[in-house]
Design a protein around this motif. Structure first.
Motif, PDB file in Angstrom:
ATOM      1  N   SER A  43      73.928  76.267 -23.365  1.00 27.15           N
ATOM      2  CA  SER A  43      75.388  75.843 -23.266  1.00 27.15           C
ATOM      3  C   SER A  43      75.905  75.812 -22.008  1.00 27.15           C
ATOM      4  O   SER A  43      75.809  76.744 -21.102  1.00 27.15           O
ATOM      5  N   CYS A  44      76.713  74.692 -21.757  1.00 28.94           N
ATOM      6  CA  CYS A  44      77.238  74.247 -20.532  1.00 28.94           C
ATOM      7  C   CYS A  44      76.450  74.532 -19.281  1.00 28.94           C
ATOM      8  O   CYS A  44      76.380  75.581 -18.491  1.00 28.94           O
ATOM      9  N   VAL A  45      75.233  73.862 -19.408  1.00 30.15           N
ATOM     10  CA  VAL A  45      74.169  74.091 -18.526  1.00 30.15           C
ATOM     11  C   VAL A  45      73.557  72.638 -18.273  1.00 30.15           C
ATOM     12  O   VAL A  45      73.399  71.596 -18.971  1.00 30.15           O
ATOM     13  N   TYR A  46      73.486  72.632 -16.858  1.00 30.20           N
ATOM     14  CA  TYR A  46      72.824  71.160 -16.576  1.00 30.20           C
ATOM     15  C   TYR A  46      71.162  71.227 -16.445  1.00 30.20           C
ATOM     16  O   TYR A  46      70.752  72.255 -16.098  1.00 30.20           O
ATOM     17  N   ALA A  47      70.698  70.240 -17.151  1.00 28.71           N
ATOM     18  CA  ALA A  47      69.220  70.189 -17.348  1.00 28.71           C
ATOM     19  C   ALA A  47      69.005  68.764 -17.133  1.00 28.71           C
ATOM     20  O   ALA A  47      69.656  67.773 -17.184  1.00 28.71           O
ATOM     21  N   CYS A  48      67.525  68.723 -16.684  1.00 30.49           N
ATOM     22  CA  CYS A  48      67.048  67.285 -16.464  1.00 30.49           C
ATOM     23  C   CYS A  48      66.697  66.774 -17.922  1.00 30.49           C
ATOM     24  O   CYS A  48      66.166  67.418 -18.700  1.00 30.49           O
ATOM     25  N   ASP A  49      66.798  65.556 -17.995  1.00 31.14           N
ATOM     26  CA  ASP A  49      66.500  64.769 -19.078  1.00 31.14           C
ATOM     27  C   ASP A  49      65.442  63.835 -18.940  1.00 31.14           C
ATOM     28  O   ASP A  49      65.120  63.000 -19.806  1.00 31.14           O
ATOM     29  N   THR A  50      64.628  63.841 -17.993  1.00 29.83           N
ATOM     30  CA  THR A  50      63.455  63.308 -17.485  1.00 29.83           C
ATOM     31  C   THR A  50      62.095  63.627 -17.989  1.00 29.83           C
ATOM     32  O   THR A  50      61.251  63.077 -17.856  1.00 29.83           O
ATOM     33  N   GLY A  51      62.323  65.020 -18.395  1.00 31.51           N
ATOM     34  CA  GLY A  51      61.124  65.657 -18.748  1.00 31.51           C
ATOM     35  C   GLY A  51      60.380  66.278 -17.442  1.00 31.51           C
ATOM     36  O   GLY A  51      59.280  66.629 -17.462  1.00 31.51           O
ATOM     37  N   THR A  52      60.891  66.058 -16.479  1.00 27.04           N
ATOM     38  CA  THR A  52      60.099  66.484 -15.053  1.00 27.04           C
ATOM     39  C   THR A  52      60.732  68.182 -14.904  1.00 27.04           C
ATOM     40  O   THR A  52      61.724  68.704 -15.385  1.00 27.04           O
ATOM     41  N   PRO A  53      59.855  68.769 -14.332  1.00 27.97           N
ATOM     42  CA  PRO A  53      60.397  70.306 -13.912  1.00 27.97           C
ATOM     43  C   PRO A  53      61.440  70.533 -13.022  1.00 27.97           C
ATOM     44  O   PRO A  53      62.005  71.470 -12.994  1.00 27.97           O
ATOM     45  N   SER A  54      62.103  69.388 -12.169  1.00 26.45           N
ATOM     46  CA  SER A  54      63.376  69.626 -11.270  1.00 26.45           C
ATOM     47  C   SER A  54      63.576  68.107 -11.389  1.00 26.45           C
ATOM     48  O   SER A  54      63.013  67.042 -11.436  1.00 26.45           O
ATOM     49  N   CYS A  55      64.897  67.958 -10.818  1.00 24.88           N
ATOM     50  CA  CYS A  55      65.566  66.958 -10.865  1.00 24.88           C
ATOM     51  C   CYS A  55      66.996  66.956 -10.008  1.00 24.88           C
ATOM     52  O   CYS A  55      67.145  68.049  -9.234  1.00 24.88           O
ATOM     53  N   GLY A  56      67.695  65.907  -9.835  1.00 25.09           N
ATOM     54  CA  GLY A  56      68.884  66.004  -9.091  1.00 25.09           C
ATOM     55  C   GLY A  56      69.383  64.401  -8.812  1.00 25.09           C
ATOM     56  O   GLY A  56      70.637  64.509  -8.650  1.00 25.09           O
ATOM     57  N   ALA A  57      68.813  63.416  -8.718  1.00 28.68           N
ATOM     58  CA  ALA A  57      69.366  62.313  -8.594  1.00 28.68           C
ATOM     59  C   ALA A  57      70.097  61.666  -9.395  1.00 28.68           C
ATOM     60  O   ALA A  57      69.903  62.095 -10.951  1.00 28.68           O
ATOM     61  N   ALA A  58      71.149  60.903  -9.531  1.00 31.41           N
ATOM     62  CA  ALA A  58      72.208  60.494 -10.460  1.00 31.41           C
ATOM     63  C   ALA A  58      71.331  59.797 -11.772  1.00 31.41           C
ATOM     64  O   ALA A  58      70.496  58.901 -11.368  1.00 31.41           O
TER      65      ALA A  58
END
Length: 247
Positions: free
Chosen positions: A191-206
């Motif tokens: 809830s109210c959490v930023y999460a990667c939607d690419t299936g990768t262990p980490s992310c950050g790019a737009a």
């Protein structure tokens, strides 16, 4: 509001901007900050953190409006809900400082030991303070290759538009965190959490992450001018209390 992580800093795509020679940046534990254990300090030094937290104990001693104590307009209670020692680390994000969470290049405002399950500390914050926090568990959590704590983040901004969120972007497998805001909103791993939607262990790019489950009382969600998701838990404008469980 997303603050001070890979998505906002873009430093993930330019690691050369934060790489440092760790052999030349080892912090000293000869004099310990208030509330920091020797074992936790030694671990911070071993993973390449630049310094101990200032651990100010009053508003007058704090240069950025973050101190240990209960007398501020905003209070965060960090509670060790794990079964191992935890070190809470809080940083301030100065305007335009995209490296604020890179602790091989910046000194945190707070680094405090919570040695056992049930241990807690209250942190006060003035209004108008942006920043974030993460935690080191069992003297084993590392920094990423870029210098961020390789774990779940919390991100906040106090004041009129006070907002807090949880971010899993640095490490999708990080330790669970639950934030309960005095206004009723909850931010956690769903809830109210930023999460990667690419299936990768980490992310950050737009375009590689989303803000999930930010619904209900005092939860807000929108997009920034670039189309990236933004939002979090509100309901504590110009003062409020948060309970933060480190699981």
């Amino acid at each position: 509001m997303i603050l001070n992580n890979l998505a906002s800093s873009s430093s993930a795509s330019t690691p050369e901007s934060v790489d440092v020679d760790l052999s030349r940046r080892q912090l000293s534990c000869e004099s310990l900050a208030y509330g920091l254990s020797p074992e936790d300090c030694d671990h911070m030094s071993s993973i390449g953190m630049l310094g101990q937290g200032a651990n100010a104990r009053s508003a007058n001693d704090s240069d950025n409006g973050i101190w240990i104590g209960w007398d501020g307009p905003n209070t965060f209670t960090f509670i060790n809900a794990a079964y191992v020692p935890v070190t809470i680390v809080v940083w301030y994000r100065a305007l335009g400082d995209d490296q604020a969470s890179f602790l091989n290049a910046r000194v945190p405002k707070i680094s405090y030991s919570l040695p056992e399950r049930g241990s807690a500390v209250i942190i006060s914050l003035a209004n108008g303070v942006p920043g974030g926090w993460s935690a080191l568990y069992n003297q084993s959590t590392q920094l990423t290759r870029y210098g961020q704590i390789d774990n779940t983040f919390g991100e906040f901004s106090t004041g009129e538009f006070a907002t807090i969120d949880v971010s899993r972007l640095v490490n999708m497998s990080g330790n669970p965190v639950t934030v309960r805001v005095s206004g009723g909103c909850v931010a956690d791993m769903r809830s109210c959490v930023y999460a990667c939607d690419t299936g990768t262990p980490s992310c950050g790019a737009a375009g590689t992450y989303n803000l999930l489950g930010c619904r209900g009382p005092n939860a807000v969600q929108s997009v920034d001018p670039d189309g990236n998701p933004t939002g979090g838990c509100q309901g504590w404008s110009n003062g409020g209390h948060l309970d933060i469980m480190l699981e």
